[in-house]
Design an enzyme around this catalytic site. Structure first.
Site, mmCIF file in Angstrom:
data_model
loop_
_atom_site.group_PDB
_atom_site.id
_atom_site.type_symbol
_atom_site.label_atom_id
_atom_site.label_comp_id
_atom_site.label_asym_id
_atom_site.label_seq_id
_atom_site.Cartn_x
_atom_site.Cartn_y
_atom_site.Cartn_z
ATOM 1 N N LYS A 97 -17.346 -8.728 1.890
ATOM 2 C CA LYS A 97 -16.657 -7.894 0.919
ATOM 3 C C LYS A 97 -17.612 -6.774 0.479
ATOM 4 C CE LYS A 97 -12.768 -9.780 1.096
ATOM 5 N NZ LYS A 97 -11.691 -8.986 1.705
ATOM 6 N N LYS A 117 -0.507 -9.317 6.619
ATOM 7 C CA LYS A 117 -0.383 -10.293 5.540
ATOM 8 C C LYS A 117 1.100 -10.557 5.300
ATOM 9 C CE LYS A 117 -4.645 -9.548 2.937
ATOM 10 N NZ LYS A 117 -5.495 -8.669 3.731
HETATM 11 MG MG MG Z 1 -8.810 -6.817 4.335
#
Ligand code: MG
Length: 366
Positions: free
Chosen positions: A165, A265
């Site tokens: 991240k 997603k």
């Molecule tokens: Mg991503």
């Protein structure tokens, strides 16, 4: 078969590591998830789940999911849940947009279709491919060396794909990428996911600074146009995620050669019905995918597993096992990570049996 009732349950999903941090100073300590039950007049019950990554990741938030389901549910009572396209048309007619609201209902209807057919959802989505599929491990945003130090432990759990991240201060992010890359072993893959956090000029600096590092760059900037500009500048393999909210965006990205991998997603596109369309288009065009969701527990992980496991291995870049990130289990039969890999149930439907004592009383019933 007709829908007799739709219920929603709220469940908190804490994390083994205490918090999950990504770009822009965003963090979640306890995920707020919503489990949906679609009950039919035959007594069969289908299950779905929607868990946004907090309210500041996509245009989605947990209380909004429940409010939206309360708004939609009356439009679905009395209709056939296994007529999936018709159910989706009905949801779209009753509510413009809000794909995440529709996702859990759509997933529950796929669970019902599988139960009625006596087949796993993965079979209905094209059939299990091989024994299992590959997972990635997200590495929460911390100081560069702290993030790099986590790789060995995650590898010991079987993971070989590591998603850093980033999306913070660009100079620190360059350090994060270099420190993590130094920990890689042959066969590992490193993804630097900025989660829209960089400006275009910062992103250009970062991708320039890591030109010699074996790393994938994911969603550097907020807009598609900014991401495309960075993509056209870098020699690193490139993934787009947050901007991929439907089939039309995928068509545009393919035409622009905007990405090598697309992050799909399920709730971002409105459920398994839409995700499957995108998955199948990507398979036909040879575009690899990360198949996952925003977040979730046992039921989201099961839905991901059925879609991922029915995707050709060559084009499944990676997938995820959110139900291993925290201690709360609420469905028997949910898929479990085994040495960095996972498989979808061979039972009918999603193959999950919710633990009603854990879910408690419904927060919503229509
Ligand atoms: Mg991503």
């Amino acid at each position: 078969m007709k829908i007799r009732a739709i219920r929603a349950y709220q469940i908190d999903l804490p994390l083994h590591e205490g918090s999950y941090k990504w770009s822009g100073g965003n963090a979640v300590t306890v995920f707020d998830s919503t489990v949906v039950c679609v009950e039919t007049d035959t007594g069969l019950m289908g299950w779905g789940e929607i868990c946004p990554l907090g309210p500041a990741y996509l245009p989605a938030y947990a209380a909004g999911a429940r409010t939206g389901i309360a708004e939609l549910a009356p439009h679905l009572i009395g209709h056939d849940p296994i007529a999936l396209d018709e159910i989706n048309r009905r949801m779209d007619a009753a509510m413009r947009g809000h794909p995440y609201v529709k996702s859990a209902i759509d997933i529950a209807c796929w669970d019902l279709l599988g139960q009625v057919a006596g087949l796993p959802v993965a079979t209905l989505l094209g059939g299990h491919v091989g024994e299992d599929f590959v997972l990635y491990r997200a590495i929460s945003q911390e100081a560069p060396l702290a993030m790099a130090a986590k790789i060995a432990g995650y590898r010991a759990e079987g993971y070989r794909r590591f998603q850093l991240k980033v999306g913070g201060d660009p100079d620190t992010d360059i350090e994060r990428i270099r420190a993590a890359a130094a920990m890689l072993e042959p066969g590992d893959k490193l993804i630097a996911d900025a989660n829209t956090g960089w400006t275009q000029h910062d992103a250009i600096r970062v991708v320039d600074a890591v030109r010699d590092v074996d790393v994938y760059i994911e969603q550097p900037c907020m807009s598609y146009e900014e991401c495309l500009a960075v993509r056209q500048h870098t020699n690193r393999p490139f993934i787009i995620d947050e901007v991929v909210d439907g089939l039309d965006m995928v068509v545009r990205a393919v035409a622009d050669r905007a990405a090598d991998v697309i992050n799909l997603k399920i709730s971002k596109v409105g459920g398994l019905t839409r995700a499957r369309q995108i998955r199948d288009l990507c398979v036909s065009l040879g575009i690899a995918m990360t198949i996952e969701d925003t977040w979730g527990g046992d039921i989201t992980t099961a839905a991901i597993a059925h879609l991922a496991h029915s995707t050709p291995e060559r084009l499944l870049f990676t997938s995820t096992d959110f139900n291993s990130y925290g201690p709360v289990k609420f469905a028997d039969g949910a898929p479990q990570r085994v040495h960095g890999r996972m498989s979808a149930s061979r039972e009918p439907g999603l193959g999950v049996r919710p633990m009603m004592d854990v879910l408690g009383a419904p927060v919503l019933e229509v």
